[in-house]
Design a protein around this motif. Structure first.
Motif, mmCIF file in Angstrom:
data_model
loop_
_atom_site.group_PDB
_atom_site.id
_atom_site.type_symbol
_atom_site.label_atom_id
_atom_site.label_comp_id
_atom_site.label_asym_id
_atom_site.label_seq_id
_atom_site.Cartn_x
_atom_site.Cartn_y
_atom_site.Cartn_z
ATOM 1 N N TRP A 27 -46.179 0.334 68.337
ATOM 2 C CA TRP A 27 -46.403 -0.496 67.346
ATOM 3 C C TRP A 27 -47.400 -1.658 68.088
ATOM 4 O O TRP A 27 -47.167 -1.741 69.146
ATOM 5 C CB TRP A 27 -45.102 -1.069 67.092
ATOM 6 C CG TRP A 27 -44.135 -0.447 66.306
ATOM 7 C CD1 TRP A 27 -44.021 1.151 66.365
ATOM 8 C CD2 TRP A 27 -42.939 -0.733 65.491
ATOM 9 N NE1 TRP A 27 -43.143 1.269 65.644
ATOM 10 C CE2 TRP A 27 -42.500 0.424 64.870
ATOM 11 C CE3 TRP A 27 -42.635 -1.998 65.035
ATOM 12 C CZ2 TRP A 27 -41.374 0.419 64.038
ATOM 13 C CZ3 TRP A 27 -41.550 -2.019 64.382
ATOM 14 C CH2 TRP A 27 -41.131 -0.946 63.906
ATOM 15 N N HIS A 30 -49.340 -7.122 66.799
ATOM 16 C CA HIS A 30 -49.076 -8.087 65.379
ATOM 17 C C HIS A 30 -48.016 -7.467 64.698
ATOM 18 O O HIS A 30 -47.390 -8.169 64.091
ATOM 19 C CB HIS A 30 -50.611 -7.899 64.905
ATOM 20 C CG HIS A 30 -50.501 -8.326 63.267
ATOM 21 N ND1 HIS A 30 -50.375 -9.514 63.136
ATOM 22 C CD2 HIS A 30 -50.464 -7.908 62.203
ATOM 23 C CE1 HIS A 30 -50.302 -9.999 61.953
ATOM 24 N NE2 HIS A 30 -50.408 -8.801 61.221
ATOM 25 N N GLU A 31 -48.023 -6.328 64.616
ATOM 26 C CA GLU A 31 -46.577 -5.537 63.981
ATOM 27 C C GLU A 31 -45.211 -6.064 64.568
ATOM 28 O O GLU A 31 -44.623 -6.543 63.850
ATOM 29 C CB GLU A 31 -46.751 -4.160 63.882
ATOM 30 C CG GLU A 31 -47.771 -3.432 63.102
ATOM 31 C CD GLU A 31 -47.710 -2.043 63.329
ATOM 32 O OE1 GLU A 31 -48.128 -1.371 62.484
ATOM 33 O OE2 GLU A 31 -47.640 -1.704 64.414
ATOM 34 N N SER A 34 -44.927 -9.682 63.536
ATOM 35 C CA SER A 34 -44.590 -9.975 62.069
ATOM 36 C C SER A 34 -43.165 -9.683 61.836
ATOM 37 O O SER A 34 -42.419 -10.523 61.161
ATOM 38 C CB SER A 34 -45.540 -9.088 61.233
ATOM 39 O OG SER A 34 -46.873 -9.107 61.405
#
Length: 69
Positions: A27, A30-31, A34
């Motif tokens: 991952w 950014h993921e 988020s």
């Protein structure tokens, strides 16, 4: 991609727990950020990935929401 998870909180910290599978991919920062976002995501201090190695052994990997992208 939809994925089952559990959210645990205690002593002022919260983590989202995912069980690792053979088909997992890495991952991005950014993921992770988020998902951890308290307004638009699940809201947590980080993600915890758990891999079941046997009936008595687990391997865990922690990613905090404060990662630098």
């Amino acid at each position: 991609m939809m994925r089952a998870f559990r959210k645990y909180q205690g002593a002022g910290n919260g983590f989202v727990l995912f069980y690792k599978t053979a088909h997992d991919v890495s991952w991005s920062s950014h993921e992770i950020q988020s998902i951890c976002d308290r307004r638009l995501g699940v809201g947590s201090d980080g993600l915890l990935f758990v891999e079941v190695l046997s009936s008595t052994f687990l391997r865990s990997e922690e990613h905090t929401s404060e990662l630098q992208s």
